[in-house]
Every structure is written in C-alpha cells, then in structure tokens.
Design an enzyme around this catalytic site. Structure first.
Site, PDB file in Angstrom:
ATOM      1  N   ARG A 207       0.850  -1.197   0.000  1.00  0.00           N
ATOM      2  CA  ARG A 207       0.000   0.000   0.000  1.00  0.00           C
ATOM      3  C   ARG A 207       0.888   1.251   0.000  1.00  0.00           C
ATOM      4  NH1 ARG A 207      -1.624  -0.085   6.421  1.00  0.00           N
ATOM      5  NH2 ARG A 207       0.125   1.214   7.064  1.00  0.00           N
ATOM      6  N   ASP A 228       5.884  -7.581   1.508  1.00  0.00           N
ATOM      7  CA  ASP A 228       5.253  -6.972   2.679  1.00  0.00           C
ATOM      8  C   ASP A 228       5.085  -8.048   3.748  1.00  0.00           C
ATOM      9  OD1 ASP A 228       3.576  -5.189   4.403  1.00  0.00           O
ATOM     10  OD2 ASP A 228       3.533  -3.967   2.579  1.00  0.00           O
ATOM     11  N   ASN A 275      11.575   0.522   1.225  1.00  0.00           N
ATOM     12  CA  ASN A 275      10.513   1.502   1.491  1.00  0.00           C
ATOM     13  C   ASN A 275       9.766   1.219   2.792  1.00  0.00           C
ATOM     14  OD1 ASN A 275       8.038   3.340   0.663  1.00  0.00           O
ATOM     15  ND2 ASN A 275       7.218   1.280   1.022  1.00  0.00           N
ATOM     16  N   ALA A 276       9.743  -0.048   3.232  1.00  0.00           N
ATOM     17  CA  ALA A 276       8.981  -0.392   4.443  1.00  0.00           C
ATOM     18  C   ALA A 276       9.428   0.488   5.596  1.00  0.00           C
ATOM     19  CB  ALA A 276       9.202  -1.868   4.796  1.00  0.00           C
ATOM     20  N   GLY A 277       8.475   0.993   6.334  1.00  0.00           N
ATOM     21  CA  GLY A 277       8.835   1.843   7.473  1.00  0.00           C
ATOM     22  C   GLY A 277       7.639   1.991   8.387  1.00  0.00           C
ATOM     23  N   LEU A 284      10.164  11.763  23.886  1.00  0.00           N
ATOM     24  CA  LEU A 284      11.173  10.877  24.486  1.00  0.00           C
ATOM     25  C   LEU A 284      10.849  10.559  25.945  1.00  0.00           C
ATOM     26  CD1 LEU A 284      13.874   9.391  24.084  1.00  0.00           C
ATOM     27  CD2 LEU A 284      15.022  11.450  24.911  1.00  0.00           C
ATOM     28  N   TYR A 340      11.931   7.776  15.262  1.00  0.00           N
ATOM     29  CA  TYR A 340      11.803   7.810  13.802  1.00  0.00           C
ATOM     30  C   TYR A 340      12.892   8.693  13.179  1.00  0.00           C
ATOM     31  CZ  TYR A 340       9.305   8.360   9.313  1.00  0.00           C
ATOM     32  OH  TYR A 340       8.947   8.378   7.981  1.00  0.00           O
ATOM     33  N   LYS A 344      15.718   7.457  10.516  1.00  0.00           N
ATOM     34  CA  LYS A 344      15.803   7.977   9.145  1.00  0.00           C
ATOM     35  C   LYS A 344      17.119   8.725   8.916  1.00  0.00           C
ATOM     36  CE  LYS A 344      11.850   6.415   7.581  1.00  0.00           C
ATOM     37  NZ  LYS A 344      11.826   5.389   6.526  1.00  0.00           N
TER      38      LYS A 344
HETATM   39  N1  LIG Z   1       3.726   9.284   4.120  1.00  0.00           N
HETATM   40  C1  LIG Z   1       4.629  10.230   4.348  1.00  0.00           C
HETATM   41  O1  LIG Z   1       4.287  11.431   4.386  1.00  0.00           O
HETATM   42  C2  LIG Z   1       6.086   9.872   4.562  1.00  0.00           C
HETATM   43  C3  LIG Z   1       6.988  10.898   4.812  1.00  0.00           C
HETATM   44  C4  LIG Z   1       8.331  10.604   4.984  1.00  0.00           C
HETATM   45  C5  LIG Z   1       8.776   9.303   4.886  1.00  0.00           C
HETATM   46  N2  LIG Z   1       7.892   8.298   4.641  1.00  0.00           N
HETATM   47  C6  LIG Z   1       8.431   6.932   4.547  1.00  0.00           C
HETATM   48  O2  LIG Z   1       7.988   6.330   3.346  1.00  0.00           O
HETATM   49  C7  LIG Z   1       7.841   4.919   3.529  1.00  0.00           C
HETATM   50  C8  LIG Z   1       6.433   4.494   3.151  1.00  0.00           C
HETATM   51  O3  LIG Z   1       5.504   5.256   3.897  1.00  0.00           O
HETATM   52  P1  LIG Z   1       3.907   5.094   3.740  1.00  0.00           P
HETATM   53  O4  LIG Z   1       3.312   6.382   4.118  1.00  0.00           O
HETATM   54  O5  LIG Z   1       3.579   4.531   2.408  1.00  0.00           O
HETATM   55  O6  LIG Z   1       3.611   4.032   4.895  1.00  0.00           O
HETATM   56  P2  LIG Z   1       2.479   2.914   5.029  1.00  0.00           P
HETATM   57  O7  LIG Z   1       2.335   2.664   6.485  1.00  0.00           O
HETATM   58  O8  LIG Z   1       1.240   3.288   4.258  1.00  0.00           O
HETATM   59  O9  LIG Z   1       3.123   1.642   4.304  1.00  0.00           O
HETATM   60  C9  LIG Z   1       4.238   0.982   4.830  1.00  0.00           C
HETATM   61  C10 LIG Z   1       4.207  -0.472   4.384  1.00  0.00           C
HETATM   62  O10 LIG Z   1       5.364  -1.098   4.957  1.00  0.00           O
HETATM   63  C11 LIG Z   1       4.969  -2.365   5.450  1.00  0.00           C
HETATM   64  N3  LIG Z   1       5.866  -2.790   6.521  1.00  0.00           N
HETATM   65  C12 LIG Z   1       5.975  -2.278   7.777  1.00  0.00           C
HETATM   66  N4  LIG Z   1       6.863  -2.985   8.491  1.00  0.00           N
HETATM   67  C13 LIG Z   1       7.342  -3.954   7.693  1.00  0.00           C
HETATM   68  C14 LIG Z   1       8.285  -5.009   7.852  1.00  0.00           C
HETATM   69  N5  LIG Z   1       8.896  -5.209   9.037  1.00  0.00           N
HETATM   70  N6  LIG Z   1       8.530  -5.834   6.816  1.00  0.00           N
HETATM   71  C15 LIG Z   1       7.912  -5.664   5.625  1.00  0.00           C
HETATM   72  N7  LIG Z   1       6.996  -4.678   5.402  1.00  0.00           N
HETATM   73  C16 LIG Z   1       6.723  -3.841   6.430  1.00  0.00           C
HETATM   74  C17 LIG Z   1       3.563  -2.143   5.959  1.00  0.00           C
HETATM   75  O11 LIG Z   1       2.851  -3.369   6.096  1.00  0.00           O
HETATM   76  C18 LIG Z   1       2.979  -1.237   4.880  1.00  0.00           C
HETATM   77  O12 LIG Z   1       2.397  -1.967   3.827  1.00  0.00           O
HETATM   78  C19 LIG Z   1       8.186   4.662   4.998  1.00  0.00           C
HETATM   79  O13 LIG Z   1       9.553   4.284   5.088  1.00  0.00           O
HETATM   80  C20 LIG Z   1       7.960   6.011   5.643  1.00  0.00           C
HETATM   81  O14 LIG Z   1       8.702   6.143   6.821  1.00  0.00           O
HETATM   82  C21 LIG Z   1       6.554   8.563   4.483  1.00  0.00           C
END
Ligand SMILES: NC(=O)c1ccc[n+]([C@@H]2O[C@H](COP(=O)([O-])OP(=O)(O)OC[C@H]3O[C@@H](n4cnc5c(N)ncnc54)[C@H](O)[C@@H]3O)[C@@H](O)[C@H]2O)c1
Length: 435
Positions: A207, A228, A275-277, A284, A340, A344
């Site tokens: 997603r 995922d 990308n997973a995060g 804190l 976080y 990062k």
């Molecule tokens: N959305 C934002 O505004 C934003 C901003 C800065 C950085 N990010 C970074 O971009 C990336 C994607 O963000 P997003 O908004 O699409 O997040 P999201 O939560 O919609 O999607 C993250 C996906 O990662 C998967 N995931 C989590 N832990 C996992 C693991 N241990 N192994 C495998 N898969 C795992 C989840 O199941 C999920 O499908 C992340 O690294 C996030 O930190 C997002």
C-alpha cells in the site's frame, strides 16, 4: 486524503478570497501521464561564465522544443564556468529577465561545478549557487521548481536532467544533486521501458508509497516483487497481480530476511527499494524502550542487515540500484519522533558511507529519497491543524503524492543513472522544515 483547500484556491472566488486574506495559494501541479510525458513549451539554454560542457545534444533529447519567443517551460542555466564572485553577476543577468516568463509548473535547473578545494574563490562562487537556487525556489511560485545539479560531464547527467526537466519531478524543488563523472557506468536504456528485463524488489509495497513505487517501476518495464509482512497478504497479492509481478510475504526484521529474498530470487535482483517503514510517535520522556526499538529495527537495522546480505551473496547484480527511504524528519527532526528521526537519519548515514564502496566493489549505486508531507493514509490520520501545517509549509504549499516519491525513485533506479550515487534527494516541495 483530498486536499480541498487546493481545489478551492483553483476557483475564482477561492483565488480572490485567499489572496485578500494573504493565505497560501498552491498551484495545481502538472504531473507525468503517458498522454503528457513532457512539459508543454520550450527550453531556454543560458550560460554564465565560460562553460566546457557539451550540453546541447543532451538538452535536445529532453523532448522540449527550443526556447525563446514562445512558451518557456524550462530554463537551464549552465553556471559551471562561474569561478569567482564577480561572475555571479552573469547569473543574475541571465535569469532576471526570463524567470517571469516560465509557465506554471515550469522548471529552472541551475548547473554548477564541484567545489574546488584548491580555489576558495571558485568554491565561494559555486556554493553561492546553492543559496541562490534555494532562495529562488522559495519565491518563484505557481508550481514552478528550481534545482541545482553539480556535474562535470553532461552525458553522465542526462537521466538527471531529463527527470528534473520533466513533469515527473513536480514535487522536487530546492534540491542539490551531485552527479559523478563520465567514468561511471551509464548504460543507455530503452526510452519508455528502461527497466525491461530487470527485477525490482520493493519492501512495504502492499500500500501507500511502496505500492506507487512498484507501479512506477512496473510501468518502466521492471518485473516487480511486492514484499510486505504476512498480515498484508491480501493487499500484497492484489498489487502484485495488478502489476503482473509476484508477492513475497516476509517481515524484513527477520534475521534471515536477506537469505529468504535470495532464495526467492535465484536469478538475482537489479533494483532494491527499501521503502517499508513504521512510526511509533511519543515524546522521548514518554517513550518506552519497545517503541524505540521497533522503529529502529524496521527502519534502520533491517535495512542495514538485508543490504549487507544481498550485496555479499551477489544477489544484487552489477549495475544494480539500491534506493532507501529516509524522511525530512531524519534531516530537520520532528517533535514526538526521536525514534523515527534517529532511524531515518541513520538511513542517510548508511547511504553516504556505503555508496562509494558499493559502486567500487559491486557496481551498485546507493541513494535515498527523503519524502516530506505525502498524501497517504498515514498522513490523512494526522489531526486537521497539524495536517494543514504539514501540507502548506513548503514552497509549493501542498502535500506531495505517492507518485512523486515513485518517480524520484524510478530516476535513481534508472540504468542510465549510474553516475548518481550517495545522494539524498528530498521529495518535499522544498519543505520549510530543515535546510
Ligand atoms: N507518508 C509520508 O508522508 C512519509 C513521509 C516521509 C517518509 N515516509 C516513509 O515512506 C515509507 C512508506 O511510507 P507510507 O506512508 O507509504 O507508509 P504505510 O504505512 O502506508 O506503508 C508501509 C508499508 O510497509 C509495510 N511494513 C511495515 N513494516 C514492515 C516489515 N517489518 N517488513 C515488511 N513490510 C513492512 C507495511 O505493512 C505497509 O504496507 C516509509 O519508510 C515512511 O517512513 C513517508
């Protein structure tokens, strides 16, 4: 998820009201579509100082027409020959008369030279271009972007210039990208499907941003592996089926994640997108150790461990690409996100340190994208006022879309981007948070 304010300001009463009240006036951005692959207008090629770059043939391949009398979609100012502060006057003289004529969602790209450690006058003048670029980005408005590319060889920078001069870079502004010399591997690639015949694995692709990245890499011809966690199986399979790829259900924090990826990909891997995060926000003083640990584990430790494993066992092939995901929170910091932000920022450290060695020893480039406020389910859940602040506090006064991060990733993953290495590119509309 919808940005209603953006739609309101696009109407005549909305424009009037927001102007009178002195509120932000975001412009609807022109983004890439197969029907509109290039910006609509001409390209103006200007020079400040004496340049030795062979730029014209590269710019001719951007698909933009010649600039001049008609619509100016983009301006490229070659300032690589600026060697002292006096020559900076030529930067002003070149851009001052033309900036106003650049179309909405148009592009200004300034080209600079690497800073010369043996010449502090050259270094002062070249560093000045950075402050200039970031300032113009903040004032130019109307969805227009301004970026700086430091380069020594125009051909090695072709994929970068094409990206920055296209609608694909709609949400990338105020960035400084360094492109290495011609000695790097810069394979030519088929125009529409540059990743044809290559395999790309995207973690967290069920997603959000990961899904968009998988979709864009598939559009560019890659065979995608949608990784995922097992709990996300239905979504992961849906995305994989839609893109003609395969799903790999695996928790990236598993100690043997690298080995299991290698086992699932006996023919190897060309593009690895971390990308997973996750976020587990708390100040804190209120943060239990588990909340700290799981964020570090998913966002950083697992990235380090699997990258090491896949490089060491040769699963990542020569000519391969790694793109990791940082965040502006890892650059500027963010209240409630010490875990976080630390994770990062760690990604940034990993990229900068590993990039030169990975290229020398494995022929693999390592870069990061650092998203700002991106319109996803995650940001839709943020309380209204904080969400609005996040959306508006950038030069484009709006949030980005997952596709913006995906297009940036696709540029870094491009076979012709072999000279782009160790870069951290923010996809944040030039967020006002942090430098
Ligand atoms: N959305 C934002 O505004 C934003 C901003 C800065 C950085 N990010 C970074 O971009 C990336 C994607 O963000 P997003 O908004 O699409 O997040 P999201 O939560 O919609 O999607 C993250 C996906 O990662 C998967 N995931 C989590 N832990 C996992 C693991 N241990 N192994 C495998 N898969 C795992 C989840 O199941 C999920 O499908 C992340 O690294 C996030 O930190 C997002």
């Amino acid at each position: 998820m919808a940005d209603r304010y953006l739609r309101f300001t696009a109407t005549a009463p909305g424009r009037f009201l927001t102007h009178r009240l002195g509120l932000p006036q975001p412009a609807a951005l022109t983004r890439f579509s197969p029907e509109r692959p290039v910006l609509d207008g001409g390209l103006l090629h200007l020079t400040a100082g004496r340049s030795a770059l062979a730029l014209a043939p590269v710019l001719a391949r951007t698909g933009l027409g010649p600039g001049g009398a008609g619509r100016t979609a983009a301006v490229v100012l070659d300032a690589t020959g600026v060697r002292d502060v006096e020559a900076l006057a030529e930067v002003h003289a070149a851009l001052h008369p033309v900036v106003r004529s650049v179309i909405p969602s148009g592009r200004v790209v300034v080209l600079g030279a690497p800073l010369d450690p043996a010449d502090h006058h050259q270094a002062a003048a070249q560093q000045a271009l950075e402050g200039f670029t970031r300032s113009l980005g903040k004032e130019i408005g109307r969805g227009r972007t301004v970026n700086l590319v430091r380069l020594t060889d125009a051909a090695a920078a072709e994929s970068t210039l094409r990206f920055l001069l296209s609608p694909k870079s709609a949400y990338v502004s105020g960035q400084v990208v360094e492109v290495g010399g011609a000695t790097r591997e810069t394979a030519a690639a088929d125009g529409d499907r540059p990743l044809a015949g290559r395999t790309a694995l995207v973690t967290g692709a069920a997603r959000g941003i990961g899904e968009a990245v998988a979709e864009t890499l598939a559009r560019d011809g890659a065979r995608v592996v949608v990784l995922d966690v097992p709990q996300a199986e239905p979504d992961a399979r849906r995305v994989a089926d839609r893109l003609g790829g395969t799903a790999l259900l695996l928790d990236m924090t598993a100690a043997d994640a690298g080995a299991r990826i290698a086992e699932a990909l006996p023919d190897g891997l060309d593009v690895l997108i971390h990308n997973a995060g996750i976020t587990r926000d708390r100040r804190l003083v209120n943060m239990p150790a588990e909340r700290w640990a799981c964020v570090l584990e998913v966002n950083l430790t697992s990235v380090l461990r699997t990258t090491d494993a896949l490089l060491k066992d040769g699963t990542l092939k020569r000519g391969g690409r790694i793109v990791a995901t940082a965040s502006i929170a890892g650059i500027a910091g963010n209240a409630g996100q010490t875990n976080y932000g630390a994770s990062k920022a760690g990604v940034v450290g990993l990229v900068r340190s590993l990039a030169p060695r990975a290229l020398d020893e494995h022929g693999v480039t390592v870069n990061a994208v650092a998203p700002g406020f991106i319109e996803t389910k995650m940001t839709a859940a943020v309380p209204l006022f904080i969400r609005e602040a996040g959306r508006r506090m950038n030069s484009l006064a709006q949030g980005g879309l997952p596709a913006d991060v995906a297009e940036t990733t696709a540029w870094l993953a491009h076979p012709a981007s072999g000279a782009v290495n160790g870069q951290v590119v923010r996809v944040c509309g030039q967020s006002l948070l942090g430098a």
